[in-house]
Scaffold this motif. Structure first.
Motif, PDB file in Angstrom:
ATOM      1  N   PHE A 105       0.811  -1.221   0.000  1.00  0.00           N
ATOM      2  CA  PHE A 105       0.000   0.000   0.000  1.00  0.00           C
ATOM      3  C   PHE A 105       0.849   1.278   0.000  1.00  0.00           C
ATOM      4  CE2 PHE A 105      -2.426  -3.356   2.054  1.00  0.00           C
ATOM      5  CZ  PHE A 105      -3.578  -3.326   1.310  1.00  0.00           C
ATOM      6  N   ILE A 106       2.095   1.165  -0.344  1.00  0.00           N
ATOM      7  CA  ILE A 106       2.973   2.343  -0.413  1.00  0.00           C
ATOM      8  C   ILE A 106       2.888   2.919  -1.819  1.00  0.00           C
ATOM      9  CG2 ILE A 106       5.346   3.165  -0.285  1.00  0.00           C
ATOM     10  CD1 ILE A 106       5.874   1.019   1.799  1.00  0.00           C
ATOM     11  N   VAL A 107       2.524   4.176  -1.916  1.00  0.00           N
ATOM     12  CA  VAL A 107       2.422   4.876  -3.203  1.00  0.00           C
ATOM     13  C   VAL A 107       3.771   5.492  -3.530  1.00  0.00           C
ATOM     14  CG1 VAL A 107       1.143   6.603  -4.500  1.00  0.00           C
ATOM     15  CG2 VAL A 107       0.006   5.348  -2.660  1.00  0.00           C
ATOM     16  N   LYS A 108       4.154   5.337  -4.741  1.00  0.00           N
ATOM     17  CA  LYS A 108       5.444   5.880  -5.172  1.00  0.00           C
ATOM     18  C   LYS A 108       5.390   7.404  -5.222  1.00  0.00           C
ATOM     19  CE  LYS A 108       6.403   1.760  -7.942  1.00  0.00           C
ATOM     20  NZ  LYS A 108       6.738   1.251  -9.303  1.00  0.00           N
ATOM     21  N   GLU A 109       6.582   7.997  -5.105  1.00  0.00           N
ATOM     22  CA  GLU A 109       6.671   9.467  -5.140  1.00  0.00           C
ATOM     23  C   GLU A 109       6.296  10.011  -6.512  1.00  0.00           C
ATOM     24  OE1 GLU A 109      10.539  10.575  -3.901  1.00  0.00           O
ATOM     25  OE2 GLU A 109      10.326   9.791  -1.844  1.00  0.00           O
TER      26      GLU A 109
END
Length: 311
Positions: A287-291
């Motif tokens: 669930f980590i969104v990229k920069e």
């Protein structure tokens, strides 16, 4: 003390049963969400309105059209002697044909009634079909009248043979009567001695009978068995190489007790340890969104698709 504990257990079971009945008596809740619900919630079997009536609608006077539509249909049977209730028109009730009054029977019929009473005329191109009329469903019998010439003609041998009823077999015997009639000569005769002997019941002595155990004579005890008796008395032997059934428990030899396992056996005896599916499928970066995605601009098509459907 045990009686008190049993009564307490019964009371607990009764209370739980009442709670369960209260839960089951509640109406079933609809499994619908707000985006799939076609309208306001209404419980079946009640007289609640689907939508509440506003106070302004209750205080407004009805228009002329609503008053006209709410007027019941006029009953033209009022003021007459005949008043047919719904009993005659319901399913399975009496016929709707009413008795004709004497005034109606004494009056002359109009030309319209005479025209309606006339049967339907046949078509100009209609041709009578007698065979179809005779063999159709619900019509007269297909048996027709015999001509006089056929009745005066002589009988043929084939016609006579066909008209003869079927005869019974030469060995046919008619059914016998249920009750056999005994002739009077058999009733008055005296039975013979043999018949009287056979008619006597079987004699069964009451005893004393021989006991199941009896004494064996000295000669029978001192006699020697023959070779044939010894051969027949010999039990059946087993085949060569037969091994009897092994006992369930047996002693372990000392050599087996002092033996030590090899490294290969230790390696094979270790169980296989596998990781669980929760740990295998776990992804901490799911669930980590990229920069780069955070700095991007959402296109107009994605915004249109993200709008919920209005139902």
């Amino acid at each position: 003390m045990a009686m008190t504990e049993t009564m307490g257990t019964f009371e607990n079971i009764r209370e739980k049963g009442r709670e369960r009945l209260m839960v089951l008596s509640q109406p079933r809740k609809p499994k619908r969400e707000w985006w799939t619900n076609p309208g306001p919630y209404a419980m079946w079997g009640t007289q609640d309105m689907l939508r509440p009536i506003p106070r302004s609608a209750l205080s407004v006077d009805a228009s002329g059209r609503l008053t006209e539509l709410s007027t019941p249909k006029r009953n033209f049977q009022k003021g007459r002697d005949i008043n047919r209730p719904l009993f005659y028109y319901s399913c399975g009730r009496a016929s709707v044909i009413l008795d004709v009054s004497t005034d109606a029977m004494s009056r002359e019929t109009t030309q319209q009634l005479l025209d309606l009473a006339k049967p339907k005329a046949l078509h100009q191109s209609y041709e009578d079909n007698g065979k179809q009329y005779l063999y159709s469903c619900g019509r007269s019998s297909p048996i027709w009248d015999v001509k006089k010439q056929a009745m005066l003609g002589p009988d043929r041998s084939l016609t006579t043979s066909l008209a003869t009823p079927k005869s019974t077999h030469k060995d046919f015997l008619a059914s016998r009567q249920i009750e056999t009639i005994i002739p009077p000569a058999a009733i008055t005769t005296n039975p013979s001695e043999r018949i009287q002997e056979l008619a006597l019941p079987k004699k069964r002595p009451q005893g004393p009978f021989r006991s199941p155990e009896w004494n064996i004579g000295a000669a029978a005890k001192n006699s020697a068995a023959t070779s044939r008796c010894l051969e027949l008395a010999r039990p059946k032997g087993v085949t060569e190489g037969y091994l009897p059934a092994r006992e369930v428990e047996w002693q372990v030899p000392r050599a087996a007790k002092r033996a030590s396992t090899t490294n290969r056996i230790h390696e094979l005896s270790k169980p296989i340890i596998r990781a669980s599916m929760d740990h295998v499928q776990f992804d901490p970066d799911a669930f980590i969104v990229k920069e780069t995605a955070l700095k991007g601009i959402v296109p107009r098509r994605v915004e249109e698709l993200a709008v919920p459907i209005q139902r």
